[in-house]
Motif scaffolding. Structure first.
Motif, PDB file in Angstrom:
ATOM      1  N   ARG A   1      -8.204  -7.456   8.621  1.00  0.00           N
ATOM      2  CA  ARG A   1      -7.937  -6.031   8.649  1.00  0.00           C
ATOM      3  C   ARG A   1      -7.553  -5.597   7.251  1.00  0.00           C
ATOM      4  O   ARG A   1      -6.847  -6.299   6.537  1.00  0.00           O
ATOM      5  CB  ARG A   1      -6.785  -5.690   9.605  1.00  0.00           C
ATOM      6  N   ILE A   2      -8.039  -4.456   6.863  1.00  0.00           N
ATOM      7  CA  ILE A   2      -7.648  -3.892   5.573  1.00  0.00           C
ATOM      8  C   ILE A   2      -6.473  -2.974   5.814  1.00  0.00           C
ATOM      9  O   ILE A   2      -6.514  -2.108   6.682  1.00  0.00           O
ATOM     10  CB  ILE A   2      -8.822  -3.124   4.951  1.00  0.00           C
ATOM     11  N   GLN A   3      -5.404  -3.168   5.056  1.00  0.00           N
ATOM     12  CA  GLN A   3      -4.169  -2.424   5.293  1.00  0.00           C
ATOM     13  C   GLN A   3      -4.057  -1.221   4.359  1.00  0.00           C
ATOM     14  O   GLN A   3      -4.461  -1.273   3.209  1.00  0.00           O
ATOM     15  CB  GLN A   3      -2.959  -3.334   5.076  1.00  0.00           C
ATOM     16  N   PHE A   4      -3.503  -0.133   4.878  1.00  0.00           N
ATOM     17  CA  PHE A   4      -3.307   1.066   4.108  1.00  0.00           C
ATOM     18  C   PHE A   4      -1.934   1.626   4.379  1.00  0.00           C
ATOM     19  O   PHE A   4      -1.422   1.522   5.485  1.00  0.00           O
ATOM     20  CB  PHE A   4      -4.340   2.139   4.486  1.00  0.00           C
ATOM     21  N   ALA A   5      -1.355   2.251   3.384  1.00  0.00           N
ATOM     22  CA  ALA A   5      -0.110   2.995   3.572  1.00  0.00           C
ATOM     23  C   ALA A   5       0.104   3.858   2.343  1.00  0.00           C
ATOM     24  O   ALA A   5      -0.249   3.475   1.234  1.00  0.00           O
ATOM     25  CB  ALA A   5       1.087   2.060   3.767  1.00  0.00           C
ATOM     26  N   ARG A   6       0.703   5.014   2.563  1.00  0.00           N
ATOM     27  CA  ARG A   6       0.939   5.889   1.420  1.00  0.00           C
ATOM     28  C   ARG A   6       1.926   5.270   0.445  1.00  0.00           C
ATOM     29  O   ARG A   6       1.914   5.569  -0.738  1.00  0.00           O
ATOM     30  CB  ARG A   6       1.441   7.248   1.915  1.00  0.00           C
ATOM     31  N   GLY A   7       2.800   4.387   0.936  1.00  0.00           N
ATOM     32  CA  GLY A   7       3.770   3.775   0.049  1.00  0.00           C
ATOM     33  C   GLY A   7       3.274   2.525  -0.637  1.00  0.00           C
ATOM     34  O   GLY A   7       3.932   1.987  -1.501  1.00  0.00           O
ATOM     35  N   ARG A   8       2.117   2.052  -0.271  1.00  0.00           N
ATOM     36  CA  ARG A   8       1.683   0.751  -0.786  1.00  0.00           C
ATOM     37  C   ARG A   8       1.380   0.785  -2.269  1.00  0.00           C
ATOM     38  O   ARG A   8       1.511  -0.210  -2.959  1.00  0.00           O
ATOM     39  CB  ARG A   8       0.455   0.255  -0.023  1.00  0.00           C
ATOM     40  N   ARG A   9       0.924   1.940  -2.761  1.00  0.00           N
ATOM     41  CA  ARG A   9       0.574   1.992  -4.180  1.00  0.00           C
ATOM     42  C   ARG A   9       1.798   1.760  -5.056  1.00  0.00           C
ATOM     43  O   ARG A   9       1.737   1.112  -6.082  1.00  0.00           O
ATOM     44  CB  ARG A   9      -0.094   3.335  -4.487  1.00  0.00           C
TER      45      ARG A   9
ATOM     46  N   ASP B   1      -1.346  -9.353   1.848  1.00  0.00           N
ATOM     47  CA  ASP B   1      -0.925  -7.967   2.039  1.00  0.00           C
ATOM     48  C   ASP B   1      -0.915  -7.297   0.678  1.00  0.00           C
ATOM     49  O   ASP B   1      -1.489  -7.816  -0.282  1.00  0.00           O
ATOM     50  CB  ASP B   1       0.426  -7.873   2.764  1.00  0.00           C
ATOM     51  N   ASN B   2      -0.273  -6.154   0.573  1.00  0.00           N
ATOM     52  CA  ASN B   2      -0.278  -5.397  -0.676  1.00  0.00           C
ATOM     53  C   ASN B   2       0.985  -5.593  -1.493  1.00  0.00           C
ATOM     54  O   ASN B   2       1.335  -4.755  -2.314  1.00  0.00           O
ATOM     55  CB  ASN B   2      -0.481  -3.913  -0.366  1.00  0.00           C
ATOM     56  N   GLY B   3       1.685  -6.680  -1.268  1.00  0.00           N
ATOM     57  CA  GLY B   3       2.873  -6.990  -2.043  1.00  0.00           C
ATOM     58  C   GLY B   3       4.164  -7.008  -1.259  1.00  0.00           C
ATOM     59  O   GLY B   3       5.206  -7.402  -1.779  1.00  0.00           O
TER      60      GLY B   3
ATOM     61  N   MET C   1       7.101  -2.146   7.277  1.00  0.00           N
ATOM     62  CA  MET C   1       6.310  -1.210   8.077  1.00  0.00           C
ATOM     63  C   MET C   1       5.976   0.039   7.272  1.00  0.00           C
ATOM     64  O   MET C   1       4.864   0.577   7.363  1.00  0.00           O
ATOM     65  CB  MET C   1       7.059  -0.843   9.359  1.00  0.00           C
ATOM     66  N   LEU C   2       6.917   0.482   6.468  1.00  0.00           N
ATOM     67  CA  LEU C   2       6.682   1.648   5.623  1.00  0.00           C
ATOM     68  C   LEU C   2       5.700   1.331   4.497  1.00  0.00           C
ATOM     69  O   LEU C   2       4.820   2.132   4.167  1.00  0.00           O
ATOM     70  CB  LEU C   2       7.997   2.146   5.024  1.00  0.00           C
ATOM     71  N   ASP C   3       5.826   0.147   3.905  1.00  0.00           N
ATOM     72  CA  ASP C   3       5.001  -0.210   2.754  1.00  0.00           C
ATOM     73  C   ASP C   3       3.606  -0.685   3.124  1.00  0.00           C
ATOM     74  O   ASP C   3       2.655  -0.470   2.387  1.00  0.00           O
ATOM     75  CB  ASP C   3       5.685  -1.313   1.939  1.00  0.00           C
ATOM     76  N   GLU C   4       3.495  -1.380   4.269  1.00  0.00           N
ATOM     77  CA  GLU C   4       2.258  -2.074   4.599  1.00  0.00           C
ATOM     78  C   GLU C   4       1.543  -1.544   5.844  1.00  0.00           C
ATOM     79  O   GLU C   4       0.477  -2.035   6.202  1.00  0.00           O
ATOM     80  CB  GLU C   4       2.544  -3.575   4.805  1.00  0.00           C
TER      81      GLU C   4
END
Length: 436
Positions: free
Chosen positions: A3-11, A47-49, A353-356
């Motif tokens: 699964r590709i993960q997205f979140a507004r906080g991930r950047r 994940d994104n970090g 949960m907020l970041d990823e």
């Protein structure tokens, strides 16, 4: 399952951790002085970090008790399993903590690859967690995997199309049959995962559970467990899959669709319904911010609980997630448990949960103001996880899932005879009479 993960906080998280990329390994040090604290190696799911951030916080807070070395596993569940099995089968003592897809915990525990948590550790590690994620970490009445993150699929729908069809997907009795009729009537598509991989198994298993059945009974019997697809529940599941796949509501790429292909179809002009994980809302919002998706599409997205198979029986939303285990050959098991307890604390799960965009296993996370501000559907996610249905908790899950996805693919080939053929094939595979 990829699964590709997205979140507004991930950047923000990715930028902050740009100096610690998830490549071969990342060493995170605490603030201790000389004496050489042990270095604990944690094999993480990509994940994104967020995992690196949790590990760094714990290394810093340990007061020099340990350092943490991060090793990133491959992106697919199958490849993750293969890498870990090879290492643990060889008695690799460098594996202290490992992240496991929920479907592999029983296999690794049964094989002796994981150190069981003591009763006292288990009580501490699972306090405040929803019961369903905890169940995925159990084997032989012991906890081998502490839930690290959880997940449950939701029903996503286009509000305008549902209104035009005169249906209410949020109705407690909304069924797959109603959904199919509405999509066909509107000339629109139902997006789901029909590729021959774990995502397809998720769909099939959820249908069987929602219909009141099981794909496998007596899992404690190991290879002598009883395949049970040939049942009223399995027959109804086959009817739903076959009817959708052979209808005009089936996307042209259904037999090759994973999560991201389903999302693309849902966000197109053809989209009406989709079965997918909670990340898709954050993904859509991010796409709108980047200018790659019209805001009116995002505004048109609604969500509801996974649809029912029968109107008088609650659905069993697909349950996903990952667990944290202690390597059986670790030379530092006490420190490894301390690391798990630190990285798995509720505040860190909430932040993750907020970041990823990966739901927390903790019930309290969903009452957090930041979560509620970010997730309009926080209560639905918590409910879906709490009442979610796991895939079979068996050491032979790979054989079970392989037998099912092989005999049920492509989706358009599924008929009333498919469940019985599946049971025969699965029994032969479990007994070693046939290969996948």
């Amino acid at each position: 399952m990829k699964r590709i993960q997205f979140a507004r906080g991930r950047r923000r998280r990715a930028i902050a951790l740009a100096s610690a990329p998830l490549v071969a390994a990342t060493l995170l040090s605490g603030c201790g002085s000389g004496g050489g604290p042990p270095t604990l190696t944690w094999y993480i799911l990509p994940d994104n970090g967020g995992s690196v951030a949790r590990a760094q916080e714990c290394a810093d807070a340990s007061g020099g008790a340990y350092q943490v070395r991060i090793e990133s596993l491959p992106s697919t569940a199958t490849a993750q399993r293969e890498q870990m099995v090879r290492r643990l089968a060889a008695g690799d003592s460098s594996i202290d903590v490992l992240s496991l897809d929920v479907v592999f915990t029983a296999e690794f525990a049964n094989a002796g690859f994981l150190r069981p948590y003591t009763a006292e550790e288990s009580a501490r590690l699972t306090a405040g967690m929803l019961p369903s994620p905890v169940e995925t970490g159990m084997w032989d009445d012991q906890l081998f995997g502490a839930p690290y993150k959880s997940n449950a699929q939701l029903l996503w729908y286009r509000k305008s199309e549902a209104a035009a069809a005169g249906v209410d997907p949020t109705s407690p009795t909304f069924t797959w049959d109603e959904m199919l009729k509405a999509a066909v009537g509107q000339g629109k598509k139902i997006s789901t995962q029909g590729q021959r991989y774990e995502g397809y198994m998720v769909w099939i298993n959820a249908l069987v559970l929602s219909a009141g059945g099981e794909v496998l009974q007596d899992v404690e019997a190991g290879r002598n467990a009883k395949p049970s697809m040939a049942s009223p529940a399995g027959d109804k599941a086959a009817e739903i899959v076959g009817n959708l796949a052979r209808s005009s509501a089936a996307p042209v790429d259904l037999s090759n669709a994973a999560e991201e292909q389903a999302r693309a179809t849902f966000q197109s002009e053809e989209g009406m319904f989709m079965l997918n994980w909670p990340y898709v809302l954050a993904a859509a919002r991010s796409a709108a911010e980047e200018g790659t998706l019209p805001q009116e599409v995002v505004d048109d997205i609604g969500w509801a609980r996974y649809p029912r198979v029968f109107p008088d029986r609650p659905s069993a939303p697909p349950l996903g997630g990952a667990n944290l285990g202690i390597g059986a050959y670790s030379e530092h098991p006490d420190e490894a448990v301390a690391l798990v307890e630190c990285i798995n604390a509720e505040p860190k799960a909430t932040q993750y949960m907020l970041d990823e965009s990966e739901p927390s296993p903790y019930a309290a996370s969903y009452d957090n103001p930041d979560i509620r501000a970010e997730y309009d559907n926080a209560d639905l996610i918590r409910e879906s996880i709490a009442e979610g249905g796991p895939r079979p908790l068996t050491p032979f899950y790979t054989d079970v899932a392989g037998a099912i996805t092989q005999t049920w693919h492509p989706p358009a080939s599924v008929t009333a005879q498919t469940p019985e053929r599946t049971d025969e094939f699965m029994a032969d595979v479990l007994a070693g009479r046939r290969l996948l």
